[in-house]
Design a protein around this motif. Sequence first.
Motif, mmCIF file in Angstrom:
data_model
loop_
_atom_site.group_PDB
_atom_site.id
_atom_site.type_symbol
_atom_site.label_atom_id
_atom_site.label_comp_id
_atom_site.label_asym_id
_atom_site.label_seq_id
_atom_site.Cartn_x
_atom_site.Cartn_y
_atom_site.Cartn_z
ATOM 1 N N VAL A 1 -0.768 -7.665 1.284
ATOM 2 C CA VAL A 1 -1.798 -6.600 0.480
ATOM 3 C C VAL A 1 -1.395 -5.423 1.168
ATOM 4 O O VAL A 1 -1.764 -4.911 2.145
ATOM 5 C CB VAL A 1 -3.074 -7.108 0.790
ATOM 6 N N VAL A 2 -0.948 -4.451 -0.007
ATOM 7 C CA VAL A 2 -0.847 -3.014 0.403
ATOM 8 C C VAL A 2 -2.046 -2.316 -0.269
ATOM 9 O O VAL A 2 -2.431 -2.081 -1.245
ATOM 10 C CB VAL A 2 0.482 -2.527 -0.195
ATOM 11 N N MET A 3 -2.905 -1.560 0.994
ATOM 12 C CA MET A 3 -3.863 -0.732 0.506
ATOM 13 C C MET A 3 -3.286 0.723 -0.021
ATOM 14 O O MET A 3 -2.399 1.106 0.646
ATOM 15 C CB MET A 3 -4.860 -0.742 1.901
ATOM 16 N N GLU A 4 -4.345 1.066 -0.735
ATOM 17 C CA GLU A 4 -4.191 2.615 -0.901
ATOM 18 C C GLU A 4 -4.172 3.561 0.262
ATOM 19 O O GLU A 4 -4.747 3.169 1.228
ATOM 20 C CB GLU A 4 -5.263 3.061 -1.843
ATOM 21 N N ALA A 5 -3.606 4.678 0.038
ATOM 22 C CA ALA A 5 -3.475 5.598 1.176
ATOM 23 C C ALA A 5 -4.792 5.903 1.558
ATOM 24 O O ALA A 5 -5.306 6.198 2.820
ATOM 25 C CB ALA A 5 -2.690 7.026 1.109
ATOM 26 N N HIS A 6 -5.644 6.060 0.906
ATOM 27 C CA HIS A 6 -7.220 6.530 1.104
ATOM 28 C C HIS A 6 -8.220 5.434 1.371
ATOM 29 O O HIS A 6 -9.467 5.530 1.376
ATOM 30 C CB HIS A 6 -7.752 7.468 -0.018
ATOM 31 N N ALA A 7 -7.806 3.919 1.393
ATOM 32 C CA ALA A 7 -8.699 3.130 1.569
ATOM 33 C C ALA A 7 -9.446 2.989 2.585
ATOM 34 O O ALA A 7 -9.036 3.646 3.775
ATOM 35 C CB ALA A 7 -7.974 1.753 1.580
ATOM 36 N N THR B 1 0.292 6.210 6.805
ATOM 37 C CA THR B 1 -0.127 6.595 5.587
ATOM 38 C C THR B 1 -1.173 5.452 4.836
ATOM 39 O O THR B 1 -1.878 5.882 3.999
ATOM 40 C CB THR B 1 0.987 6.821 4.556
ATOM 41 N N ARG B 2 -0.778 4.213 5.204
ATOM 42 C CA ARG B 2 -1.689 3.348 4.563
ATOM 43 C C ARG B 2 -1.653 2.075 5.335
ATOM 44 O O ARG B 2 -0.723 1.957 6.535
ATOM 45 C CB ARG B 2 -1.208 3.016 3.226
ATOM 46 N N THR B 3 -2.544 0.988 5.167
ATOM 47 C CA THR B 3 -2.744 -0.290 5.828
ATOM 48 C C THR B 3 -2.059 -1.300 5.059
ATOM 49 O O THR B 3 -2.280 -1.284 3.704
ATOM 50 C CB THR B 3 -3.917 -0.498 6.350
ATOM 51 N N ALA B 4 -1.222 -2.328 5.537
ATOM 52 C CA ALA B 4 -0.775 -3.335 4.986
ATOM 53 C C ALA B 4 -1.571 -4.568 5.670
ATOM 54 O O ALA B 4 -1.734 -4.615 6.820
ATOM 55 C CB ALA B 4 0.726 -3.403 4.811
ATOM 56 N N ILE B 5 -1.847 -5.552 4.787
ATOM 57 C CA ILE B 5 -2.497 -6.713 5.413
ATOM 58 C C ILE B 5 -1.525 -7.918 5.136
ATOM 59 O O ILE B 5 -1.389 -8.296 3.836
ATOM 60 C CB ILE B 5 -4.066 -7.091 4.835
ATOM 61 N N GLY B 6 -0.821 -8.472 6.036
ATOM 62 C CA GLY B 6 -0.063 -9.871 5.833
ATOM 63 C C GLY B 6 -1.152 -10.980 5.702
ATOM 64 O O GLY B 6 -2.062 -10.977 6.262
ATOM 65 N N ILE B 7 -0.616 -12.054 5.025
ATOM 66 C CA ILE B 7 -1.274 -13.346 4.741
ATOM 67 C C ILE B 7 -0.526 -14.128 5.327
ATOM 68 O O ILE B 7 0.652 -14.486 4.922
ATOM 69 C CB ILE B 7 -1.890 -13.383 3.378
ATOM 70 N N VAL C 1 -7.276 -1.897 -3.120
ATOM 71 C CA VAL C 1 -5.920 -2.406 -3.010
ATOM 72 C C VAL C 1 -4.922 -1.716 -3.957
ATOM 73 O O VAL C 1 -5.177 -1.510 -5.168
ATOM 74 C CB VAL C 1 -6.337 -3.912 -3.487
ATOM 75 N N SER C 2 -4.043 -1.368 -3.263
ATOM 76 C CA SER C 2 -2.876 -0.946 -4.204
ATOM 77 C C SER C 2 -1.818 -1.760 -4.940
ATOM 78 O O SER C 2 -1.692 -1.715 -5.981
ATOM 79 C CB SER C 2 -2.016 0.235 -3.444
ATOM 80 N N GLN C 3 -1.438 -2.793 -4.076
ATOM 81 C CA GLN C 3 -0.232 -3.662 -4.490
ATOM 82 C C GLN C 3 -0.291 -5.012 -3.842
ATOM 83 O O GLN C 3 -0.573 -5.083 -2.504
ATOM 84 C CB GLN C 3 0.946 -2.920 -4.264
ATOM 85 N N LEU C 4 0.141 -5.966 -4.387
ATOM 86 C CA LEU C 4 0.293 -7.112 -3.841
ATOM 87 C C LEU C 4 1.929 -7.551 -3.917
ATOM 88 O O LEU C 4 2.569 -7.343 -4.906
ATOM 89 C CB LEU C 4 -0.210 -8.399 -4.570
ATOM 90 N N ILE C 5 2.321 -7.929 -2.630
ATOM 91 C CA ILE C 5 3.949 -8.356 -2.614
ATOM 92 C C ILE C 5 4.058 -9.688 -2.082
ATOM 93 O O ILE C 5 3.472 -10.145 -1.185
ATOM 94 C CB ILE C 5 4.622 -7.275 -1.672
ATOM 95 N N ARG C 6 4.580 -10.294 -3.033
ATOM 96 C CA ARG C 6 4.827 -11.877 -2.625
ATOM 97 C C ARG C 6 6.403 -12.169 -1.798
ATOM 98 O O ARG C 6 7.099 -11.370 -2.212
ATOM 99 C CB ARG C 6 5.074 -12.660 -3.798
ATOM 100 N N VAL C 7 6.038 -12.764 -1.055
ATOM 101 C CA VAL C 7 7.168 -13.321 0.054
ATOM 102 C C VAL C 7 7.825 -14.440 -0.177
ATOM 103 O O VAL C 7 8.747 -14.500 -0.006
ATOM 104 C CB VAL C 7 6.647 -13.040 1.501
ATOM 105 N N THR C 8 7.257 -15.600 -0.428
ATOM 106 C CA THR C 8 7.576 -16.882 -0.644
ATOM 107 C C THR C 8 8.126 -17.147 -1.929
ATOM 108 O O THR C 8 7.713 -16.710 -3.042
ATOM 109 C CB THR C 8 6.347 -17.905 -0.515
ATOM 110 N N ALA C 9 9.200 -17.616 -2.031
ATOM 111 C CA ALA C 9 10.007 -18.188 -3.091
ATOM 112 C C ALA C 9 9.148 -18.945 -3.990
ATOM 113 O O ALA C 9 8.552 -19.833 -3.623
ATOM 114 C CB ALA C 9 11.447 -18.532 -3.196
#
Lengths: 344, 344, 344, 344
Positions: free
Chosen positions: A3-9, A35-41, A60-68
């Motif tokens: 989970v990528v947070m916005e810069a100003h979160a 510049t921003r916080t990311a949260i791994g799950i 929340v700015s963006q979700l990035i999927r890792v698992t295929a």
Amino acid sequence: MLVVMEAHATAEQIEAVCAEIRAMGFTPHPMPGPTRTAIGITGNQGPIEQAGRLQRLPGVSQLIRVTAPYKRVSREFKELDTIVEVGGVPIGGQGIAIIAGPCTVESREQTFNVAQAVRAAGAVILRGGAYKPRTSPYSFHGLGEAGLQILAEARALTGLPVVTEVMDTETLPLVLEYADMLQIGARNMQNYSLLRAVGRTQRPVLLKRGFAATVKDLLLAAEYILAEGNPNVVLCERGIRTFDDSLRFTLDLGAVPLIKQLSHLPVIVDPSHASGRADLVIPMARAALAAGADGLIVEVHDNPAYAVCDGTQSLVPDSFAGMMRQLARIAAAIERPLLSSVYR
Amino acid sequence: MLVVMEAHATAEQIEAVCAEIRAMGFTPHPMPGPTRTAIGITGNQGPIEQAGRLQRLPGVSQLIRVTAPYKRVSREFKELDTIVEVGGVPIGGQGIAIIAGPCTVESREQTFNVAQAVRAAGAVILRGGAYKPRTSPYSFHGLGEAGLQILAEARALTGLPVVTEVMDTETLPLVLEYADMLQIGARNMQNYSLLRAVGRTQRPVLLKRGFAATVKDLLLAAEYILAEGNPNVVLCERGIRTFDDSLRFTLDLGAVPLIKQLSHLPVIVDPSHASGRADLVIPMARAALAAGADGLIVEVHDNPAYAVCDGTQSLVPDSFAGMMRQLARIAAAIERPLLSSVYR
Amino acid sequence: MLVVMEAHATAEQIEAVCAEIRAMGFTPHPMPGPTRTAIGITGNQGPIEQAGRLQRLPGVSQLIRVTAPYKRVSREFKELDTIVEVGGVPIGGQGIAIIAGPCTVESREQTFNVAQAVRAAGAVILRGGAYKPRTSPYSFHGLGEAGLQILAEARALTGLPVVTEVMDTETLPLVLEYADMLQIGARNMQNYSLLRAVGRTQRPVLLKRGFAATVKDLLLAAEYILAEGNPNVVLCERGIRTFDDSLRFTLDLGAVPLIKQLSHLPVIVDPSHASGRADLVIPMARAALAAGADGLIVEVHDNPAYAVCDGTQSLVPDSFAGMMRQLARIAAAIERPLLSSVYR
Amino acid sequence: MLVVMEAHATAEQIEAVCAEIRAMGFTPHPMPGPTRTAIGITGNQGPIEQAGRLQRLPGVSQLIRVTAPYKRVSREFKELDTIVEVGGVPIGGQGIAIIAGPCTVESREQTFNVAQAVRAAGAVILRGGAYKPRTSPYSFHGLGEAGLQILAEARALTGLPVVTEVMDTETLPLVLEYADMLQIGARNMQNYSLLRAVGRTQRPVLLKRGFAATVKDLLLAAEYILAEGNPNVVLCERGIRTFDDSLRFTLDLGAVPLIKQLSHLPVIVDPSHASGRADLVIPMARAALAAGADGLIVEVHDNPAYAVCDGTQSLVPDSFAGMMRQLARIAAAIERPLLSSVYR
């Protein structure tokens, strides 16, 4: 998932995301950056279905999927190459399988002529369409069951197993009576009802890539078949749609070695549909083998000028035989044999 | 059709092409030019099926088709706009029809809540999926018949007619019992068996553009339905696949005025699937009306963070109501009214 | 940045990646999961240039970048909308700016006619090409400096500031003598020498999106200009290349609200080049405003049938005036005024 | 050119089009058909610049161009293959030329190491970037003239001629002092000022296909160079942008045999940039030769993990040598030799 947070979160927003992740039963790993916080799950066993609720949280700015998103088709799930046996012909092993025949079964005579010619030149499986999906409702749509019968007779005559397209679940039982391998066409690659239906058989399936399908989409379509219990899937690259209209489709040969890395399933290439032009079939067939394809499916017609469909892309038997001689040299160069009709 | 000869084609080759055209029963019109000769063909009543045999002749460089391959869907075939009535709601006339509802029918409560909210805000048709095509076999695939029953109850409650997706010919009879309008999804746009089957009903069809379909492909897919006798087709632009991965799909709004020129069928737009993001739905909905769309289909969920699918693109009822106020202003600006639930 | 390890990566491989990250001066955050481990990186101030060395380490499957690669153009860097003043006309504020004029400056008479007509109808900036990039070397390439002089005279006549294309750094000094705003064409969007050169001036720049540029590419191209010290950049969506050949380009209106979120720079739309057809310009112009564009750039010719280039997409003055009346209604509907020549 | 009339065009409209064609000095050939009339045009010596005026006439539906817009690059203009000599190495003849070297010249040591390694393995031309176009302004942009000097020293050391990118007309004179062959990068393929400038030299040019360029666009870009008097152009396929994001670009190998038909110019392939991944370079290099490419340009780095750019796609010298052994076998299979450094 990340989970990528916005810069100003704010710290509160970050904590709220972590709380939601914990509420889902998973573990959050906040990583503050400049510049921003990311949260791994961690803790999830697969794709997180309801990730939407994280996307919605403030900050929340963006979700990035890792698992295929696919599993059974992946090389990580099964490390060794799958070999699919089609009427005794192994696809996906060391040997390279050439499938050939007319686009459409037009008559007994035409089909027998072509079948004997391609067998003589080294093809190991016969292709031919009895049911044809066509972009226009006014085009010829195939002979139907009569076409299937002709294919069966051609098999008896030549000993070549037969692959033919199945277009819908209604005609699947009938096609199963005749075909050694079921082809799912590009337009049906995401016809999930049909994928599930062929997945409930054990019959080998030739799954053609949709012309707007990514490699991931193709693997997920195959996953539908494997998930129903049928592991006998051969993937087929046949060209994708791009901005370039020089040729009918753009053959994506880079997909071949990529899929071989990601998946244990065999991959073949259709050089005929990709270009739509007979004069480009031979160089693209050579290139496909050199790129690592486990086989080819090629259209051959004894009189292409009078073919009822796709005549412009069909090879005549003589050209096909010439191509086979060239392919034998390429195969030798990469130290893989062409399968020969010895298998029959 | 125009046959373009190679620059170095001989007089004999040109004559041979003319002879073949005459043998087909058509008339050749050779036009010598400074670098090459082109040969026009007249006398054909539609596309020339066996043009392949011309392509094969020595000296032929290229065939250029002039006649559009579709017929019944074309503006030339029928000049006046088609109006498709869906449970009494006319799509394709002066008024603009807003279709709204949840991506997926999840429960009676959720569906009723959303149905009442969108009706109150001015939607005239309720959408909701009971059968869901999903890229992954492991995603949620809908409630099936239970979902259809909930939709029917929501119709009884609100008076809104119902559109829902039909995925295959097996479930078509069941869906016909419940739905006022049949949706064909983007992945099934070239599932010809399904197109023919809905063409044999008289039920209105919402045909979504495949994400790699050209405008011509979409019109040809509609032609399949009309050719079977069902003229009640509404086309839907929902985004195409391009190289730009900024958003899930690229909404092709230029297709809207183009299709209105080429065809008499109504065209609506789905701004929700195109972007995959709720925050872009409203500007794209405004733009779609301004481009000339006859309506919209929009996803609304009462609690998107907990939606079982596509939550990130669903509007909450309040945002939907705000969008409707904006759309009313845009509609006024182009001098077309928004249809209101007065129709029910 | 996130390093995703392979499913079968060993503890030693994971530790080696962490060690390399520490050696770069950053902090690794390993996150073990059920199928694979991901390693977050913090401590970097921007994109990690030499991430390649991580990709190379044994057991590494994939690198995922989190930080956006642009900075000065981003909304996070500067929250408030940038307003670019072009000869006194503000682009990017509440008012909507319509730029219009001929594709190419052909003659004094043509340019004056069109300039007066578009001014009368409400355009606030005059466009016109003196240097034309053309796909073919045999097409007309513009009048050069004579064209610039005509534009300057048209400005004196009408009071409209002038935007014209600059094609290379050689002619930049000359164009700077005449133009109020420098246009960088789509084909030059990644001509970095030119971007840097205009970045070293303070002249407003109209940067057109390359027809294979993602939104990110466009923002990075603008970043080149801002990085050199020129903040006066207006972005322009003008259609991208896709598989659909129905129209010349696919106008990507979804990019408009997206860019407005990601960046503080103004965004305008060119509806003329996207479709290549005059009859589609008006609906797409309406749609662009409805989507949130800060302005438009439109081609107008007093006698399009005799235009030396792009005549098929040019509006005649009467159609332009009709379009302006429609746009005024759309602008009112979204509560933004059209700027009027009052500004001059 | 063919003018297609609307189905309902009147006899007067058809006659008006014919009159306009005659007024242009050409000959109209009306061909009435069952649904519409088409009008062929003869008498023109090339593309009809002002066709726009025909498009504008009432009743005209569509213009179809028949003549290819390029001339000097076409196979019809010059039938025999062009052979471009680069420092004595012939590209485009029977032998296949392998160009190799680092993406970027980083240091004397790195460049010498790589140059000697690729020479030993059979490369015949050295590549290396001194000026690097980068998507981000914050990336490394090359050593400039110091890089050119290092390349010249590497040439003296190994005897390999040198190809390096020229980014703009300002640095062209400097690059001309050092380079045996000028590379025009994909982003500059339609930088017409640069194309004209290199066209005014006689130095061999390596013209890379833009990643949104059709084959026709590429040929027209080459036409710019030939039209200025420089016939020494080698075309390079390096991947195009498509919807599939599995790899960085989609390598369009079908373009290779197609270009060989349309043009007499040599065609080589860049398998490194297309995929962006070292592990796919070798299969795609094999496939490129099998498809008929006249050569390859491949990135090699002695320590890719520490490369300042594009490290993930560079081969190490050992892999490069292994690739060359495989390519020798493929070349033998298609009966073309790999050129060897014997040429030096």
